[in-house]
Design an enzyme around this catalytic site. Structure first.
Site, mmCIF file in Angstrom:
data_model
loop_
_atom_site.group_PDB
_atom_site.id
_atom_site.type_symbol
_atom_site.label_atom_id
_atom_site.label_comp_id
_atom_site.label_asym_id
_atom_site.label_seq_id
_atom_site.Cartn_x
_atom_site.Cartn_y
_atom_site.Cartn_z
ATOM 1 C CB THR A 105 -7.456 -10.016 3.914
ATOM 2 O OG1 THR A 105 -6.826 -8.922 3.181
ATOM 3 C CG2 THR A 105 -8.844 -10.373 3.230
ATOM 4 N NE ARG A 106 -7.880 -4.830 9.088
ATOM 5 C CZ ARG A 106 -7.100 -3.715 9.039
ATOM 6 N NH1 ARG A 106 -7.347 -2.508 8.976
ATOM 7 N NH2 ARG A 106 -5.771 -4.068 9.683
ATOM 8 C CG ASN A 107 -4.584 -4.524 2.487
ATOM 9 O OD1 ASN A 107 -4.645 -3.582 2.113
ATOM 10 N ND2 ASN A 107 -3.900 -5.050 3.597
#
Ligand SMILES: [Zn+2]
Length: 406
Positions: free
Chosen positions: A186-188
């Site tokens: 993830t990058r969220n």
């Protein structure tokens, strides 16, 4: 090109003290290289032990293979300015933020067609693609050779709370009694749609396991590195995922949070393969791939990162991909669904990143259906503490953000 009499152990032993280090020709590296050196040294990028030479780059660019046949999708290069006086065979000292970080045994100095890297790896020469832009802005020559860290990296908060080496990951998995671990990239900041992706993936990875004990775990492994304006700030991504288990939305018995230092290339399908390799190095057995994995703009089709696995032999990857499609909230069912599971797609309420962003920018708390209230609270606290008031990356954040490595 191959030096004789300079075995690996000998180099490391020779560089025992900082004064030994100071005798070396030193190169100060930018953040991306510093992060990659740490990732290589700890084995996140195993079997790589250093930066690639011409033959390796060429094999990877052309066929996604290292010369020994190992699957590898993205070239890893150390670009350097030729003003630096470095020769093949030199051992150089690498500093970051002015402090000793690593040594490198320079085996080869070479040039490679950067445009060819762009075309093959990113499938475009468009300079607007962030991976292409970075590739084309590399200096003209590359240094190849193995690297060794000269000190353990120190991380600033909150990174220090979530730093685990590959070996430490495996130890924690064992302690938790996990036989299977599904990786979630993830990058969220998590909305409830993400949460359900993780939970669906847990069920998929847990197939055929008896119900009496949780022996399958979820590793949320955040990619920490270069940011673009409008992304969530790294600190908030970590702290909000941590909040999910802290407040019981995913039991800590099946949840672990960590990160990998890596600047996203946005290489879509090829980067999906790299993520699979990294997570297999951490000891994960399964990996979630959702819609538009590691993509950017419209350079790749929404499920292109799924399709690339069709061309990969199972024995080339020590990890099993789990392909998930986008989900949505269905008001009629009153639950998170997708187009296969329920027939009310005309009524679906999508988890739109840009909608959630605009709600947050208006300083309105999203509904519980979209984001857990505690996640929102942690997000806003992180914005104050690390984001100069914004949970999203701004020019100010890019300029003044605290460094990840201390
Ligand atoms: Zn429905």
């Amino acid at each position: 090109m191959n030096l004789i009499g300079h075995g690996k152990v000998e180099i490391v032993e020779r560089i025992k003290t900082i004064s030994d280090f100071k005798e070396l020709h030193r190169i100060e590296v930018k953040r991306q290289l510093a992060h990659e050196i740490v990732s290589i040294a700890y084995g996140f990028l195993s079997p790589l032990k250093g930066f690639m030479n011409y033959e390796e780059v060429d094999g990877v660019v052309e066929n996604m293979r290292l010369p020994n046949g190992v699957l590898w999708p993205i070239p890893l290069v150390f670009d350097y300015s030729q003003n630096e006086k470095v020769k093949e065979g030199d051992t150089i000292g690498i500093t970051y933020l002015g402090k000793p970080l690593a040594i490198m045994k320079v085996k080869e100095i070479f040039k490679y067609d950067k445009l060819k890297i762009a075309e093959k790896v990113y499938k475009t020469k468009d300079i607007k693609h962030p991976g292409v832009k970075r590739t084309l802005s590399y200096a003209d020559a590359f240094l190849a050779g193995d690297v060794w860290l000269v000190r353990e990296p120190q991380f600033n908060k909150p990174y220090s709370e979530f730093w685990l080496t590959p070996r430490m990951h495996r130890t924690v998995f064992e302690k938790k009694g996990w036989k299977r671990v599904v990786a979630f990239q993830t990058r969220n900041v998590p909305h409830t749609g993400h949460e359900y992706l993780m939970k669906f993936a847990w069920f998929a990875a847990n197939e055929n396991q008896k119900v009496d004990e949780p022996r399958t775990g979820i590793l949320v492994n955040v990619v920490i590195g270069e940011k673009r304006v409008g992304d969530y700030i790294d600190e908030a991504i970590l702290l909000t995922h941590d909040a999910l288990s802290k407040y019981g939305y995913i039991s800590p018995k099946v949840h672990l949070l960590s990160f990998t230092l890596w600047d996203m290339r946005y290489a879509g399908p090829r980067e999906a393969l790299l993520h699979a390799i990294i997570r297999s190095n951490l000891g994960c057995t399964h990996h979630v791939f959702g819609r538009d994995h590691a993509g950017v703009g419209n350079y790749y089709s929404p499920y292109e990162a799924h399709e690339i696995f069709d061309s990969i032999n199972e024995e080339d990857l020590l990890i099993k991909p789990i392909f998930l499609r986008e989900n949505y909230y269905c008001p009629r069912c009153g639950s998170i669904e997708n187009e296969i599971l329920c027939d009310h797609k005309d009524e679906k309420q999508e988890f739109s990143g840009s909608l959630i962003r605009s709600i947050i920018l208006d300083e309105v708390k999203p509904t519980k259906m979209v984001m857990r209230p505690e996640v929102y609270d942690v997000l806003m606290k992180a914005a104050e503490q690390y984001g100069f008031g914004s949970p999203f990356v701004t020019e100010e954040y890019l300029e003044k953000r605290q460094s990840i490595l201390g």
